[in-house]
Write an enzyme that holds these catalytic residues in place. Structure first.
Site, PDB file in Angstrom:
ATOM      1  N   GLY A  43     -46.164  80.296  56.388  1.00  0.00           N
ATOM      2  CA  GLY A  43     -46.219  79.179  55.443  1.00  0.00           C
ATOM      3  C   GLY A  43     -47.437  79.165  54.535  1.00  0.00           C
ATOM      4  O   GLY A  43     -47.393  78.603  53.438  1.00  0.00           O
ATOM      5  N   GLU A  98     -54.557  77.496  56.374  1.00  0.00           N
ATOM      6  CA  GLU A  98     -53.321  76.995  56.979  1.00  0.00           C
ATOM      7  C   GLU A  98     -52.622  76.060  55.990  1.00  0.00           C
ATOM      8  O   GLU A  98     -53.280  75.312  55.257  1.00  0.00           O
ATOM      9  CB  GLU A  98     -53.677  76.254  58.284  1.00  0.00           C
ATOM     10  N   ASP A 102     -49.774  69.701  61.921  1.00  0.00           N
ATOM     11  CA  ASP A 102     -48.839  68.677  62.382  1.00  0.00           C
ATOM     12  C   ASP A 102     -49.358  68.182  63.738  1.00  0.00           C
ATOM     13  O   ASP A 102     -50.261  67.347  63.802  1.00  0.00           O
ATOM     14  CB  ASP A 102     -47.458  69.327  62.454  1.00  0.00           C
ATOM     15  N   LYS A 130     -50.813  66.216  58.345  1.00  0.00           N
ATOM     16  CA  LYS A 130     -49.874  65.155  58.741  1.00  0.00           C
ATOM     17  C   LYS A 130     -50.501  64.450  59.946  1.00  0.00           C
ATOM     18  O   LYS A 130     -50.103  64.637  61.092  1.00  0.00           O
ATOM     19  CB  LYS A 130     -48.523  65.785  59.087  1.00  0.00           C
ATOM     20  N   PHE A 151     -40.724  65.201  56.782  1.00  0.00           N
ATOM     21  CA  PHE A 151     -40.537  66.653  56.733  1.00  0.00           C
ATOM     22  C   PHE A 151     -40.670  67.096  55.286  1.00  0.00           C
ATOM     23  O   PHE A 151     -40.007  66.565  54.400  1.00  0.00           O
ATOM     24  CB  PHE A 151     -39.165  67.039  57.287  1.00  0.00           C
ATOM     25  N   VAL A 152     -41.531  68.068  55.061  1.00  0.00           N
ATOM     26  CA  VAL A 152     -41.776  68.518  53.692  1.00  0.00           C
ATOM     27  C   VAL A 152     -41.538  70.021  53.557  1.00  0.00           C
ATOM     28  O   VAL A 152     -41.719  70.785  54.515  1.00  0.00           O
ATOM     29  CB  VAL A 152     -43.214  68.180  53.213  1.00  0.00           C
ATOM     30  N   ARG A 164     -39.375  78.045  50.456  1.00  0.00           N
ATOM     31  CA  ARG A 164     -40.798  78.418  50.372  1.00  0.00           C
ATOM     32  C   ARG A 164     -41.222  78.665  48.917  1.00  0.00           C
ATOM     33  O   ARG A 164     -42.393  78.556  48.582  1.00  0.00           O
ATOM     34  CB  ARG A 164     -41.064  79.691  51.186  1.00  0.00           C
TER      35      ARG A 164
HETATM   36  C1  PRP Z   1     -46.106  75.536  60.626  1.00  0.00           C
HETATM   37  C2  PRP Z   1     -47.444  75.592  59.922  1.00  0.00           C
HETATM   38  C3  PRP Z   1     -48.417  75.612  61.047  1.00  0.00           C
HETATM   39  C4  PRP Z   1     -47.711  74.857  62.150  1.00  0.00           C
HETATM   40  C5  PRP Z   1     -48.294  73.492  62.265  1.00  0.00           C
HETATM   41  O1  PRP Z   1     -45.735  76.824  60.958  1.00  0.00           O
HETATM   42  O2  PRP Z   1     -47.540  76.725  59.101  1.00  0.00           O
HETATM   43  O3  PRP Z   1     -48.731  76.938  61.453  1.00  0.00           O
HETATM   44  O4  PRP Z   1     -46.321  74.762  61.790  1.00  0.00           O
HETATM   45  O5  PRP Z   1     -47.676  72.788  63.310  1.00  0.00           O
HETATM   46  P1  PRP Z   1     -48.494  72.206  64.533  1.00  0.00           P
HETATM   47  O6  PRP Z   1     -49.729  71.565  64.013  1.00  0.00           O
HETATM   48  O7  PRP Z   1     -47.528  71.191  65.122  1.00  0.00           O
HETATM   49  O8  PRP Z   1     -48.772  73.319  65.464  1.00  0.00           O
HETATM   50  P2  PRP Z   1     -44.248  77.191  61.369  1.00  0.00           P
HETATM   51  O9  PRP Z   1     -44.111  77.232  62.864  1.00  0.00           O
HETATM   52  O10 PRP Z   1     -43.280  76.288  60.647  1.00  0.00           O
HETATM   53  O11 PRP Z   1     -44.113  78.679  60.855  1.00  0.00           O
HETATM   54  P3  PRP Z   1     -44.218  79.260  59.365  1.00  0.00           P
HETATM   55  O12 PRP Z   1     -45.679  79.162  58.941  1.00  0.00           O
HETATM   56  O13 PRP Z   1     -43.783  80.674  59.513  1.00  0.00           O
HETATM   57  O14 PRP Z   1     -43.321  78.441  58.471  1.00  0.00           O
END
Ligand code: PRP
Length: 175
Positions: A43, A98, A102, A130, A151-152, A164
């Site tokens: 991401g 990052e 979340d 968030k 959710f964004v 993306r």
């Molecule tokens: C998303 C984002 C963070 C993580 C945050 O990654 O990029 O790495 O979630 O969530 P948390 O604070 O609850 O741990 P995701 O798992 O969606 O993978 P991606 O980056 O490949 O989309």
């Protein structure tokens, strides 16, 4: 679920302005140093690509990936570092890039892992915070925007790997 884009939360112009501010702040804070950018795939790729071009310092970039297994909506799922950084970080000024924080579980795990490598410093730059969803405290040194618990997608963030490439950040709603 069937879904469609909801409202625009952050326009491309708002994001660009804030990313430039973050780059300027990082440049000022690390003046005279070489910065090691640790981009967390997938991401954060879009954010990193823009942010790094606003950092007027020598930089080195490496990529890592963290995956969460099980139900993606269940924060109790197991989180694993699926791709480690390949460059040495010992003694480096490491800045984790990052896209969104979340629950905080991903960054908490990654931060603990990187600290074992004894960097000279370890800071975190997150585009989106968030904050209402936080379960694990994690120190954020640079934050682009604090956002509500919705959710964004867009600007690197996905739903089932889609969206993306949106140049802005929008909510996603079930239909
Ligand atoms: C998303 C984002 C963070 C993580 C945050 O990654 O990029 O790495 O979630 O969530 P948390 O604070 O609850 O741990 P995701 O798992 O969606 O993978 P991606 O980056 O490949 O989309």
């Amino acid at each position: 679920m069937r879904h469609e884009l909801g409202r625009t939360l952050l326009t491309a112009e708002q994001i660009a302005a804030r990313v430039a501010e973050l780059g300027a702040a990082i440049t000022a804070d690390y003046r005279g140093k070489t910065l090691f950018l640790a981009c967390v795939l997938r991401g954060s790729a879009v954010f990193w690509a823009d942010l790094c071009r606003h950092i007027a310092l020598p930089t080195v970039t490496d990529f890592c990936a963290v995956h969460s297994y099980g139900d993606g909506t269940d924060p109790s799922g197991v989180i694993l570092l699926s791709q480690d950084l390949t460059l040495p970080t010992t003694g480096r000024e490491v800045l984790v890039v990052e896209d969104i924080v979340d629950t905080g579980r991903t960054l908490s795990l990654l931060r603990a892992h990187l600290l074992t490598r004894q960097p000279a410093s370890l800071r975190i730059c997150a585009l989106l915070d968030k904050v209402e969803r936080r379960q694990v405290p994690v120190p954020l040194d640079y934050v682009g925007f604090t956002i509500p618990n919705e959710f964004v997608v867009g600007y690197g963030l996905d739903f089932a790997q889609e969206y993306r490439n949106l140049p802005y950040i929008a909510t996603l709603k079930a239909i």
